[in-house]
Design a protein around this motif. Structure first.
Motif, short mmCIF file in Angstrom:
data_model
loop_
_atom_site.label_atom_id
_atom_site.label_comp_id
_atom_site.label_asym_id
_atom_site.label_seq_id
_atom_site.Cartn_x
_atom_site.Cartn_y
_atom_site.Cartn_z
N GLU A 163 -2.07 2.30 6.04
CA GLU A 163 -2.44 1.00 5.51
C GLU A 163 -1.34 -0.04 5.72
N THR A 192 -7.39 -1.65 2.07
CA THR A 192 -6.81 -0.80 1.03
C THR A 192 -7.64 -0.96 -0.24
N ALA A 222 0.85 -1.19 0.00
CA ALA A 222 0.00 0.00 0.00
C ALA A 222 0.88 1.24 0.00
N GLU A 255 -3.38 -7.81 6.87
CA GLU A 255 -3.58 -6.69 5.95
C GLU A 255 -4.66 -5.78 6.50
#
Length: 389
Positions: A161, A262, A156, A259
């Motif tokens: 992020e 995004t 990202a 994660e």
């Protein structure tokens, strides 16, 4: 008598004039009907000869038409060209970025150099020379499975992020009669109520939880999670979380956040469960562990997945990912055995595969150690790092 002869002559002259008029009319009719009997002739005030002359002039003009080609200057041609990918896309939205899943390169499975790794993904030009023979590094292995490109590009572009640093926020209180999610078995957490907080001689706190279904457990602070939905500013890559099961509302499983939302993952959270299974979930299914360990990986049982998570968090935000496309064949470990399967769908960092032998289907991370090429790549990298000291 003279009168009678005169009348006879006049009558004869009238008949003769009438016959001539009829003859002239027939000839005029023949000239007007000279075209095809199936075509309607449009009315016109021009004589047939004049109309034919106009048609002849039109044909002569058509036959004399020519096309003139003018060569444009180079600067005009450049201005008319469509934009190239470098002009049209920004660096983060370029088709060559890490969320483009349609690029892979065949390389040898029997060579130590069958992996292509870079900070930014590149595509090798095709071999256009018919006289050039392919090198062993670009040939395919015996089972016709091309080795994929393994990329290591920034996941990202925004620091929010990619952060893997635990935010410096005050700890939320944990009290008696508070509803929590508590560990009942290694991969099964359940909802329950804290009925007692026990302080051990060494000062550590233990929490006695009475489960909604049945039973009680005395657990540590890193084995209970808040029953409430976390705030976004509390989440970071590497956070210890518990994920709600969509099929079973009473079942929860522990994992590590891998994660943050995004554009590349369509605003979802990726979590690696402790059994190595990856899942994309929304915020309502996430629950933060109340008192996580300093290193969340220490809460994972020893094994390959623990080593994988340590490496993954160390490499973040440049995780290693293989590049596959739908329909491509590959080899994946299933129940301890390497088996052939086919990619059905590519979804951000995951691929959905179906195994040829038993048609078993599941989602696998593109950097998973279950992938034959990724496991070998990580092993070679580990040996190289150990050699370099």
């Amino acid at each position: 008598m003279e009168t009678s002869m005169s009348e006879v002559q006049e009558s004869g002259e009238r008949r003769e004039n009438k016959r001539k008029a009829e003859s002239d009319g027939e000839r005029a009719g023949d000239e007007n009907m000279s075209g095809s009997p199936c075509e309607s002739v449009p009315p016109t005030n021009e004589t047939p000869r004049k109309k034919t002359q106009l048609e002849d002039d039109f044909l002569r003009v058509t036959k004399k038409a020519v096309v003139v080609l003018t060569r444009l200057p180079e600067y005009t041609i450049d201005a008319l060209r469509p934009p190239t990918p470098q002009q049209f896309y920004s660096e983060d939205e370029s088709p060559s970025n890490s969320d483009s899943d349609m690029q892979w390169e065949p390389e040898a499975d029997s060579s130590d150099s069958d992996f292509s790794v870079s900070k930014k993904k590149t595509v090798k030009p095709a071999n256009t020379d018919p006289t050039r023979r392919p090198s062993p590094q670009t040939s395919q292995n015996n089972n016709n499975e091309p080795a994929p490109v393994i990329i290591s590009s920034a996941f990202a572009c925004c620091s929010d992020e990619t952060t893997k640093i635990r935010p410096n926020l005050p700890e939320e209180e944990v009290n008696v009669d508070m509803m929590v999610l508590a560990r009942k078995r290694a991969m099964r957490w359940q909802r329950g109520k804290i009925v007692e907080i026990v302080t051990r001689e060494d000062g550590r706190l233990k929490y006695k939880v009475s489960f909604e279904e049945k039973g009680k457990s005395l657990v540590s602070g890193h084995h209970i999670a808040f029953d409430t939905i976390p705030k976004l500013n509390q989440l970071y890559v590497g956070a210890r979380v518990v994920v709600g099961c969509q099929e079973d509302k009473l079942r929860f499983q522990p994992g590590i956040l891998a994660e943050l939302p995004t554009r590349k993952n369509r605003l979802r959270f990726l979590v690696f469960l402790d059994d190595h299974m990856p899942v994309y979930v929304g915020l309502p299914l996430l629950h933060l562990v109340c008192r996580p360990l300093e290193d969340a990986v220490d809460d994972i049982p020893d094994g390959r997945h623990k080593s994988f998570m340590s490496r993954y968090l160390k490499d973040w935000p440049y995780p290693h990912l293989t590049q596959y496309k739908a329909g491509q064949s590959l080899t994946v470990e299933l129940n301890g055995v390497q088996q052939r399967c086919e990619v059905q769908v590519v979804d951000s960092s995951l691929i959905h595969v179906v195994f040829q032998e038993n048609q078993h289907m599941e989602w696998i991370h593109r950097g998973s150690i279950r992938l034959k090429h990724m496991a070998r790549f990580l092993e070679l990298r580990r040996l190289e790092e150990h050699k370099n000291g």
